[in-house]
Design a protein around this motif. Structure first.
Motif, PDB file in Angstrom:
ATOM      1  N   LEU A  72      11.587  10.770   2.164  1.00  0.00           N
ATOM      2  CA  LEU A  72      12.255   9.613   1.576  1.00  0.00           C
ATOM      3  C   LEU A  72      11.766   9.402   0.144  1.00  0.00           C
ATOM      4  CD1 LEU A  72      12.036   7.128   4.564  1.00  0.00           C
ATOM      5  CD2 LEU A  72      14.131   8.146   3.634  1.00  0.00           C
ATOM      6  N   LYS A  73      12.694   9.078  -0.755  1.00  0.00           N
ATOM      7  CA  LYS A  73      12.299   8.793  -2.144  1.00  0.00           C
ATOM      8  C   LYS A  73      11.353   7.595  -2.192  1.00  0.00           C
ATOM      9  CE  LYS A  73      15.282   9.633  -5.714  1.00  0.00           C
ATOM     10  NZ  LYS A  73      16.531   9.479  -6.492  1.00  0.00           N
ATOM     11  N   THR A  74      11.614   6.586  -1.385  1.00  0.00           N
ATOM     12  CA  THR A  74      10.748   5.401  -1.391  1.00  0.00           C
ATOM     13  C   THR A  74       9.331   5.777  -0.972  1.00  0.00           C
ATOM     14  OG1 THR A  74      11.512   4.849   0.846  1.00  0.00           O
ATOM     15  CG2 THR A  74      12.597   3.723  -0.981  1.00  0.00           C
ATOM     16  N   VAL A  75       9.206   6.681  -0.010  1.00  0.00           N
ATOM     17  CA  VAL A  75       7.897   7.147   0.443  1.00  0.00           C
ATOM     18  C   VAL A  75       7.215   7.943  -0.670  1.00  0.00           C
ATOM     19  CG1 VAL A  75       6.788   8.777   2.031  1.00  0.00           C
ATOM     20  CG2 VAL A  75       8.419   7.087   2.900  1.00  0.00           C
ATOM     21  N   LEU A  76       7.972   8.803  -1.338  1.00  0.00           N
ATOM     22  CA  LEU A  76       7.425   9.600  -2.428  1.00  0.00           C
ATOM     23  C   LEU A  76       6.849   8.701  -3.522  1.00  0.00           C
ATOM     24  CD1 LEU A  76       6.968  12.291  -3.918  1.00  0.00           C
ATOM     25  CD2 LEU A  76       9.319  12.087  -4.768  1.00  0.00           C
ATOM     26  N   PHE A  77       7.625   7.718  -3.936  1.00  0.00           N
ATOM     27  CA  PHE A  77       7.171   6.845  -5.017  1.00  0.00           C
ATOM     28  C   PHE A  77       6.014   5.962  -4.567  1.00  0.00           C
ATOM     29  CE2 PHE A  77      11.717   7.448  -6.574  1.00  0.00           C
ATOM     30  CZ  PHE A  77      11.357   8.539  -7.340  1.00  0.00           C
ATOM     31  N   ALA A  78       6.026   5.526  -3.300  1.00  0.00           N
ATOM     32  CA  ALA A  78       4.902   4.736  -2.781  1.00  0.00           C
ATOM     33  C   ALA A  78       3.630   5.585  -2.778  1.00  0.00           C
ATOM     34  CB  ALA A  78       5.214   4.231  -1.372  1.00  0.00           C
ATOM     35  N   TRP A  79       3.742   6.859  -2.386  1.00  0.00           N
ATOM     36  CA  TRP A  79       2.583   7.748  -2.400  1.00  0.00           C
ATOM     37  C   TRP A  79       2.061   7.922  -3.830  1.00  0.00           C
ATOM     38  CZ3 TRP A  79       0.663  11.900  -4.778  1.00  0.00           C
ATOM     39  CH2 TRP A  79      -0.471  12.480  -4.221  1.00  0.00           C
ATOM     40  N   CYS A  80       2.964   8.111  -4.771  1.00  0.00           N
ATOM     41  CA  CYS A  80       2.556   8.305  -6.169  1.00  0.00           C
ATOM     42  C   CYS A  80       1.770   7.111  -6.684  1.00  0.00           C
ATOM     43  CB  CYS A  80       3.773   8.560  -7.059  1.00  0.00           C
ATOM     44  SG  CYS A  80       4.500  10.192  -6.816  1.00  0.00           S
ATOM     45  N   ARG A  85      -2.501   7.860  -7.864  1.00  0.00           N
ATOM     46  CA  ARG A  85      -3.009   7.142  -9.047  1.00  0.00           C
ATOM     47  C   ARG A  85      -1.946   6.979 -10.125  1.00  0.00           C
ATOM     48  NH1 ARG A  85      -9.292   7.795  -9.987  1.00  0.00           N
ATOM     49  NH2 ARG A  85      -9.912   7.905  -7.831  1.00  0.00           N
ATOM     50  N   GLY A  86      -0.706   6.782  -9.705  1.00  0.00           N
ATOM     51  CA  GLY A  86       0.372   6.524 -10.654  1.00  0.00           C
ATOM     52  C   GLY A  86       0.957   7.761 -11.292  1.00  0.00           C
ATOM     53  N   VAL A  87       0.711   8.938 -10.701  1.00  0.00           N
ATOM     54  CA  VAL A  87       1.259  10.180 -11.257  1.00  0.00           C
ATOM     55  C   VAL A  87       2.779  10.057 -11.386  1.00  0.00           C
ATOM     56  CG1 VAL A  87       1.482  11.357  -9.014  1.00  0.00           C
ATOM     57  CG2 VAL A  87       1.222  12.695 -11.115  1.00  0.00           C
ATOM     58  N   HIS A  88       3.312  10.607 -12.469  1.00  0.00           N
ATOM     59  CA  HIS A  88       4.756  10.529 -12.724  1.00  0.00           C
ATOM     60  C   HIS A  88       5.410  11.858 -12.382  1.00  0.00           C
ATOM     61  CE1 HIS A  88       8.524   9.342 -14.534  1.00  0.00           C
ATOM     62  NE2 HIS A  88       8.529  10.490 -15.197  1.00  0.00           N
ATOM     63  N   LEU A  89       6.411  11.798 -11.532  1.00  0.00           N
ATOM     64  CA  LEU A  89       7.184  12.986 -11.172  1.00  0.00           C
ATOM     65  C   LEU A  89       8.556  12.876 -11.824  1.00  0.00           C
ATOM     66  CD1 LEU A  89       6.346  13.082  -7.360  1.00  0.00           C
ATOM     67  CD2 LEU A  89       5.076  14.099  -9.271  1.00  0.00           C
ATOM     68  N   CYS A  90       8.993  13.922 -12.452  1.00  0.00           N
ATOM     69  CA  CYS A  90      10.278  13.922 -13.164  1.00  0.00           C
ATOM     70  C   CYS A  90      11.377  14.397 -12.224  1.00  0.00           C
ATOM     71  CB  CYS A  90      10.179  14.789 -14.404  1.00  0.00           C
ATOM     72  SG  CYS A  90       8.898  14.207 -15.532  1.00  0.00           S
ATOM     73  N   ILE A  91      11.701  13.549 -11.268  1.00  0.00           N
ATOM     74  CA  ILE A  91      12.654  13.923 -10.226  1.00  0.00           C
ATOM     75  C   ILE A  91      14.040  14.164 -10.805  1.00  0.00           C
ATOM     76  CG2 ILE A  91      13.776  13.145  -8.096  1.00  0.00           C
ATOM     77  CD1 ILE A  91      10.809  13.976  -7.771  1.00  0.00           C
ATOM     78  N   ASP A  92      14.500  13.328 -11.736  1.00  0.00           N
ATOM     79  CA  ASP A  92      15.840  13.523 -12.310  1.00  0.00           C
ATOM     80  C   ASP A  92      15.953  14.887 -12.994  1.00  0.00           C
ATOM     81  OD1 ASP A  92      16.688  11.054 -11.384  1.00  0.00           O
ATOM     82  OD2 ASP A  92      16.259  10.029 -13.268  1.00  0.00           O
TER      83      ASP A  92
END
Length: 146
Positions: A72-80, A85-92
């Motif tokens: 789930l995207k919500t799970v991915l962002f919650a994990w980040c 520690r706030g890591v940024h993933l460039c999903i788009d």
């Protein structure tokens, strides 16, 4: 931006600039964030998604009607936020490149890393053969003739 990750190795041997490795691809991380990812063995999205889906506190939250290994995207962002520690993933960017596939509808939006990466190049389309002229084509009146 995520085109060249901070912590990850980015192979540049391909004239088109394609990465030789998935490591660090579409991950924008500070040194501290990269150290966290390295420590848990998740230095590419494929290994990070797998870790979140199988070994994290979020593993029970599975997307409905999604491909295997999707999270789930919500799970991915919650994990980040919480673990990464706030890591940024460039999903788009990853989706635009075909590296990550997405689907579903909020709150069941999911993401998954493409099975095949880098994608095989599509075979070049053969030039269409020109049809030989027929009598019909040859009997058109000359341009400007009435």
């Amino acid at each position: 931006g995520c085109s060249r990750p901070v912590g990850g190795a980015y192979g540049g041997g391909d004239p088109g600039g394609a990465p030789l490795s998935e490591e660090g691809l579409y991950i924008s991380a500070s040194e501290i964030q990269w150290a966290v990812l390295t420590e848990i063995g998740a230095t590419c999205l494929r290994s990070l998604f797998h870790l979140i889906a199988t070994a994290s506190d979020y593993r029970a939250q599975r997307p409905v009607s999604a491909p295997p290994h999707a999270i789930l995207k919500t799970v991915l962002f919650a994990w980040c936020r919480a673990e990464g520690r706030g890591v940024h993933l460039c999903i788009d960017e990853a989706v635009d490149a075909g590296y990550v596939l997405e689907g579903g509808v909020f709150p069941q939006q999911w993401v998954v890393v493409a099975d095949e990466w880098p994608p095989r190049e599509a075979p070049a389309a053969a030039a269409p053969a020109l049809a030989p002229p027929t009598d019909d084509l040859m009997n058109f009146p000359a341009l400007g003739a009435a």
